[in-house]
Design a protein around this motif. Structure first.
Motif, PDB file in Angstrom:
ATOM      1  N   ARG A 191      22.226  26.053   3.283  1.00 30.62           N
ATOM      2  CA  ARG A 191      21.960  25.828   1.868  1.00 30.62           C
ATOM      3  C   ARG A 191      23.148  26.297   1.049  1.00 30.62           C
ATOM      4  O   ARG A 191      23.739  27.342   1.337  1.00 30.62           O
ATOM      5  CB  ARG A 191      20.712  26.585   1.418  1.00 30.62           C
ATOM      6  CG  ARG A 191      19.435  26.076   2.046  1.00 30.62           C
ATOM      7  CD  ARG A 191      18.223  26.514   1.259  1.00 30.62           C
ATOM      8  NE  ARG A 191      17.015  25.971   1.819  1.00 30.62           N
ATOM      9  CZ  ARG A 191      15.902  25.748   1.112  1.00 30.62           C
ATOM     10  NH1 ARG A 191      15.886  26.041  -0.183  1.00 30.62           N
ATOM     11  NH2 ARG A 191      14.830  25.255   1.686  1.00 30.62           N
ATOM     12  N   LEU A 192      23.478  25.523   0.024  1.00 28.27           N
ATOM     13  CA  LEU A 192      24.468  25.920  -0.961  1.00 28.27           C
ATOM     14  C   LEU A 192      23.688  26.409  -2.176  1.00 28.27           C
ATOM     15  O   LEU A 192      22.961  25.640  -2.811  1.00 28.27           O
ATOM     16  CB  LEU A 192      25.371  24.743  -1.329  1.00 28.27           C
ATOM     17  CG  LEU A 192      26.545  25.058  -2.261  1.00 28.27           C
ATOM     18  CD1 LEU A 192      27.528  26.019  -1.597  1.00 28.27           C
ATOM     19  CD2 LEU A 192      27.262  23.770  -2.656  1.00 28.27           C
ATOM     20  N   VAL A 193      23.818  27.687  -2.473  1.00 26.18           N
ATOM     21  CA  VAL A 193      23.005  28.346  -3.491  1.00 26.18           C
ATOM     22  C   VAL A 193      23.909  28.773  -4.636  1.00 26.18           C
ATOM     23  O   VAL A 193      24.968  29.363  -4.411  1.00 26.18           O
ATOM     24  CB  VAL A 193      22.272  29.558  -2.895  1.00 26.18           C
ATOM     25  CG1 VAL A 193      21.511  30.320  -3.974  1.00 26.18           C
ATOM     26  CG2 VAL A 193      21.318  29.104  -1.791  1.00 26.18           C
ATOM     27  N   ARG A 194      23.467  28.506  -5.877  1.00 32.15           N
ATOM     28  CA  ARG A 194      24.275  28.849  -7.043  1.00 32.15           C
ATOM     29  C   ARG A 194      23.482  29.758  -7.976  1.00 32.15           C
ATOM     30  O   ARG A 194      22.463  29.343  -8.529  1.00 32.15           O
ATOM     31  CB  ARG A 194      24.689  27.591  -7.796  1.00 32.15           C
ATOM     32  CG  ARG A 194      25.550  27.864  -9.045  1.00 32.15           C
ATOM     33  CD  ARG A 194      25.935  26.570  -9.718  1.00 32.15           C
ATOM     34  NE  ARG A 194      26.746  25.761  -8.816  1.00 32.15           N
ATOM     35  CZ  ARG A 194      26.715  24.428  -8.788  1.00 32.15           C
ATOM     36  NH1 ARG A 194      25.897  23.777  -9.589  1.00 32.15           N
ATOM     37  NH2 ARG A 194      27.490  23.767  -7.946  1.00 32.15           N
ATOM     38  N   PRO A 195      23.939  30.984  -8.150  1.00 30.19           N
ATOM     39  CA  PRO A 195      23.374  31.823  -9.214  1.00 30.19           C
ATOM     40  C   PRO A 195      23.762  31.229 -10.565  1.00 30.19           C
ATOM     41  O   PRO A 195      24.945  31.013 -10.842  1.00 30.19           O
ATOM     42  CB  PRO A 195      24.030  33.185  -8.991  1.00 30.19           C
ATOM     43  CG  PRO A 195      24.501  33.156  -7.558  1.00 30.19           C
ATOM     44  CD  PRO A 195      24.887  31.731  -7.308  1.00 30.19           C
ATOM     45  N   ALA A 196      22.778  30.941 -11.409  1.00 36.97           N
ATOM     46  CA  ALA A 196      23.026  30.160 -12.621  1.00 36.97           C
ATOM     47  C   ALA A 196      23.995  30.843 -13.572  1.00 36.97           C
ATOM     48  O   ALA A 196      24.789  30.173 -14.248  1.00 36.97           O
ATOM     49  CB  ALA A 196      21.699  29.887 -13.342  1.00 36.97           C
ATOM     50  N   SER A 197      23.971  32.167 -13.642  1.00 39.61           N
ATOM     51  CA  SER A 197      24.830  32.862 -14.603  1.00 39.61           C
ATOM     52  C   SER A 197      26.194  33.200 -14.040  1.00 39.61           C
ATOM     53  O   SER A 197      27.025  33.783 -14.726  1.00 39.61           O
ATOM     54  CB  SER A 197      24.142  34.154 -15.068  1.00 39.61           C
ATOM     55  OG  SER A 197      24.008  35.047 -13.972  1.00 39.61           O
TER      56      SER A 197
END
Length: 415
Positions: A332-338
């Motif tokens: 999975r490629l996960v992005r913390p929004a901030s």
């Protein structure tokens, strides 16, 4: 704290469970080390493209424990700029590029190293342990290989891996021992030789992973050890300990809590990564969540994103996302929004390295590294004279200090 979203996920395309992920420092490439056999898989995580594997026909590990697989688990090293991966596996060393697999440039395919890392300019390969015998005084060494000429130069002994500060000019690595491990720091000379510095960290026992620096250069973290699931995080350049935990303390309710070896197996050994936001460390858990630790605010938030599938490996990309391997056979490629990728202010980065160098000095090149080190655990500092004379330690002290006290007491009694 950050909101977290999965921006892409894909199956491992025939790969087994992944126990370690290593991202290219600049490109959207990631290598995954298989947990079931000595195999390395390569993906492009932007295009969700599987580039293939190296060692897929190798015999599996079977029931062998992690420590019983010594010599079989592959080692990988990404070139700092080019799409080139060196892989050291059972069949020797090969290099992968998008064009295919070939013999490595400037390196014997029969090289029998345990660890390899490119220098920041890609011209030198740091490799350990040295192919030559130890020095006459018994000091072990590593090799620095000039890839253009194939010339091998002796260098300081290290193990496990090398982390380079994001500003360049400084490296951190380990000298492991069963009783205590030293994280040593080295100024990188113009020829990429490691000039070891006196200031060093001392860690209890052994079995640690390669240290990692944060993108802004303010912190470094290390995952270990052979006898427990610990995570320690230090401020840089002061080396002050700012966060330390046994991961069992973070363990959610449920599951076995009385068998230590079972707990060790449940937690991935490669489950930490710095976030792009300064002061943030991410920790993958056996229950499928990502714990976000903010050391500036001294808070931690548990993000449940994987539907109870364990995190088997975790790493950060060059642009601030996280790549997560799961027990369900997904990446999975996960992005913390901030979080936005932030390499930090260039001047501040260089200033932190300069401050570290100014606060210490280089040791003589006589091979006797440990004799010159000034050691800190992030809270207290000892020089070699201190450690030769200490004769008392409490049960609250680390086991390495208790052992030193016992040995010094016995030595004094025999004199």
């Amino acid at each position: 704290m950050s909101e977290v979203e999965t921006v892409a996920h894909w199956l491992n395309d025939g790969a087994g469970s992944i126990e370690r992920l290593v991202c290219h420092p600049r490109l959207s490439l990631v290598a995954g080390i298989d947990s079931e056999r000595p195999t390395v898989h390569i993906w492009d995580y932007r295009e969700l493209l599987y580039h293939g594997s190296i060692g897929a026909d190798s015999a599996g590990y079977g029931d062998a424990q992690r420590w019983e697989r010594s010599g079989r688990t592959p080692t990988v090293a990404w070139h700092p700029d080019e799409p080139l991966l060196l892989v050291l596996a059972e069949g020797g060393v090969v290099q992968w590029t998008p064009e295919g697999v070939s013999e490595p440039d400037g390196l014997s395919p029969d090289a029998a190293y345990h660890c390899m890392t490119f220098s920041p300019n890609g011209e030198i390969l740091w490799a350990s342990p040295s192919a030559s015998d130890a020095d006459e005084d018994g000091e072990y060494r590593s090799d620095a290989i000039d890839l253009a000429s194939g010339t091998i130069y002796p260098d300081v002994g290290w193990d496990t891996g090398v982390a380079v500060h994001p500003a360049g000019g400084l490296a951190a690595t380990l000298r492991s021992n069963q009783g205590e491990t030293h994280m040593i720091f080295a100024r990188l000379a113009d020829d990429n030789a490691m000039c070891v510095l006196r200031k060093a960290l001392i860690l209890d026992v052994d079995g640690y992973q390669t240290p990692i620096f944060s993108a802004d250069g303010r912190h470094l973290a290390i995952r270990g050890n052979a006898y427990g699931n610990t995570v320690d995080m230090f401020e840089f350049p002061s080396l002050e300990l700012v966060f330390s935990t046994g991961l069992e303390e973070l363990r959610p309710p449920g599951g076995s809590t009385d068998i230590r070896h079972e707990q060790l197996r449940e937690w991935s050994r490669h489950n930490i990564a710095f976030g792009a936001r300064p002061g943030t460390l991410w920790i993958g858990t056996p229950t499928g969540s990502l714990i976000e630790v903010d050391v500036d605010e001294m808070t931690a938030v548990d993000h449940a994103i994987l539907n109870d599938s364990p995190v088997t490996a975790l790493t950060a990309t060059a642009t601030g996302e996280l790549v997560v391997a799961t027990g369900d056979g997904e990446l999975r490629l996960v992005r913390p929004a901030s979080a936005q990728a932030d390499a930090g202010d260039g001047i501040a980065l260089r200033d932190s390295v300069t401050a570290f160098l100014d606060a210490t000095s280089e040791i003589p090149d006589d091979g006797a590294v440990e004799e010159y080190l000034v050691l800190t655990d992030g809270m207290r500092t000892w020089d070699e004279d201190d450690l030769k004379t200490v004769t008392s330690a409490s049960t609250a002290d680390p086991s390495w200090l208790q052992l030193r006290a016992v040995m010094n007491t016995l030595r004094n009694q025999l004199q």
